[in-house]
Design a protein around this motif. Structure first.
Motif, PDB file in Angstrom:
ATOM      1  N   TYR A  50       0.838  -1.198   0.000  1.00 46.32           N
ATOM      2  CA  TYR A  50       0.000   0.000   0.000  1.00 46.32           C
ATOM      3  C   TYR A  50       0.874   1.249   0.000  1.00 46.32           C
ATOM      4  O   TYR A  50       2.076   1.185   0.248  1.00 46.32           O
ATOM      5  N   ASN A  51       0.235   2.367  -0.284  1.00 51.97           N
ATOM      6  CA  ASN A  51       0.941   3.654  -0.274  1.00 51.97           C
ATOM      7  C   ASN A  51       0.796   4.341   1.075  1.00 51.97           C
ATOM      8  O   ASN A  51      -0.255   4.280   1.711  1.00 51.97           O
ATOM      9  N   PHE A  62      -3.007   6.190  -3.885  1.00 49.80           N
ATOM     10  CA  PHE A  62      -3.225   5.407  -5.111  1.00 49.80           C
ATOM     11  C   PHE A  62      -3.528   3.952  -4.764  1.00 49.80           C
ATOM     12  O   PHE A  62      -4.370   3.319  -5.389  1.00 49.80           O
ATOM     13  N   HIS A  63      -2.816   3.437  -3.788  1.00 50.83           N
ATOM     14  CA  HIS A  63      -3.012   2.053  -3.339  1.00 50.83           C
ATOM     15  C   HIS A  63      -3.274   2.093  -1.837  1.00 50.83           C
ATOM     16  O   HIS A  63      -2.348   1.967  -1.034  1.00 50.83           O
ATOM     17  N   ARG A  65      -4.293   1.167   1.976  1.00 46.98           N
ATOM     18  CA  ARG A  65      -4.090  -0.035   2.787  1.00 46.98           C
ATOM     19  C   ARG A  65      -5.349  -0.899   2.854  1.00 46.98           C
ATOM     20  O   ARG A  65      -5.278  -2.127   2.747  1.00 46.98           O
ATOM     21  N   ALA A  67      -7.560  -1.499   0.774  1.00 50.31           N
ATOM     22  CA  ALA A  67      -7.921  -2.212  -0.463  1.00 50.31           C
ATOM     23  C   ALA A  67      -7.449  -3.669  -0.433  1.00 50.31           C
ATOM     24  O   ALA A  67      -7.941  -4.499  -1.185  1.00 50.31           O
ATOM     25  N   TRP A  69      -4.395  -4.848  -1.229  1.00 49.59           N
ATOM     26  CA  TRP A  69      -3.455  -5.231  -2.283  1.00 49.59           C
ATOM     27  C   TRP A  69      -2.260  -5.942  -1.685  1.00 49.59           C
ATOM     28  O   TRP A  69      -1.945  -5.797  -0.505  1.00 49.59           O
ATOM     29  N   ASP A  86       2.744  -3.016  -5.762  1.00 57.33           N
ATOM     30  CA  ASP A  86       2.677  -1.554  -5.802  1.00 57.33           C
ATOM     31  C   ASP A  86       2.623  -1.038  -4.371  1.00 57.33           C
ATOM     32  O   ASP A  86       1.576  -1.116  -3.727  1.00 57.33           O
ATOM     33  N   THR A  87       3.737  -0.508  -3.892  1.00 56.85           N
ATOM     34  CA  THR A  87       3.816  -0.149  -2.485  1.00 56.85           C
ATOM     35  C   THR A  87       4.840   0.936  -2.235  1.00 56.85           C
ATOM     36  O   THR A  87       5.668   1.246  -3.097  1.00 56.85           O
ATOM     37  N   TYR A 110       3.543   6.059  -8.493  1.00 56.31           N
ATOM     38  CA  TYR A 110       2.519   5.310  -7.753  1.00 56.31           C
ATOM     39  C   TYR A 110       3.140   4.401  -6.708  1.00 56.31           C
ATOM     40  O   TYR A 110       2.430   3.744  -5.955  1.00 56.31           O
ATOM     41  N   VAL A 111       4.432   4.321  -6.697  1.00 58.07           N
ATOM     42  CA  VAL A 111       5.191   3.403  -5.840  1.00 58.07           C
ATOM     43  C   VAL A 111       6.431   4.123  -5.314  1.00 58.07           C
ATOM     44  O   VAL A 111       6.589   5.313  -5.486  1.00 58.07           O
TER      45      VAL A 111
END
Length: 163
Positions: A50-51, A62-63, A65, A67, A69, A86-87, A110-111
């Protein structure tokens, strides 16, 4: 996917992905592990991805936590590979310390940035780190080279192969 798929192929992914595909699919969430029930000698651990700082113009990650992913630690006959997904640099990465290979994103949009990926590699201490997520949608070879220059572990930049 069809090119890689056979009757014995399993797709392992987070619930949001698993519910959208067909075939042999196994849903997995952060912190869960699959033993070698699917493929003998292969173990898969789901690591959160996550981001913490990459946000869209409205301020949303964008990503996020929540969600669910994933990144993955895959152990095949004792060799450990970590694909971070993607983190950003996150505490959950500490669970994969000492992997043989760490695949870390370096594009920064995004990462992680190259500097952040170098910090992740320092924390993880893989035998070798491989930069990813550069040279297609975002990121450049310069991002990968900047990561290699900043990393305190050996880095291998793989050449892009035409599809």
């Amino acid at each position: 996917m069809e090119q890689l798929s056979t009757g014995s192929t399993w797709l392992v992914g987070p619930p949001a992905v698993a519910e959208r595909v067909s075939g042999q699919v196994h849903s997995i969430a952060p912190g869960e592990m699959l033993d070698d029930e699917l493929v003998r000698g292969v173990y898969v651990s789901a690591v959160a991805a996550y981001n913490t700082s990459k946000r869209d113009p409205e301020g949303n990650a964008f990503h996020p936590r929540d969600a669910g992913w994933l990144g993955y630690e895959v152990t095949i006959f004792g060799e450990r590979l970590y694909h971070s997904g993607d983190t950003d640099v996150i505490p959950e990465m500490d669970a994969v310390t000492g992997v043989d290979v760490a695949l870390l994103p370096v594009s920064g949009t995004y990462v992680m940035t190259a500097q952040e990926a170098a910090e992740a590699a320092r924390r993880i201490q893989p035998r070798v780190a491989v930069p990813m997520h550069w040279g297609e949608l975002v990121g450049t070879e310069s991002d990968a080279r900047a990561f290699a220059a900043k990393a305190t572990v050996p880095v291998r930049i793989l050449e892009k192969v035409a599809a």
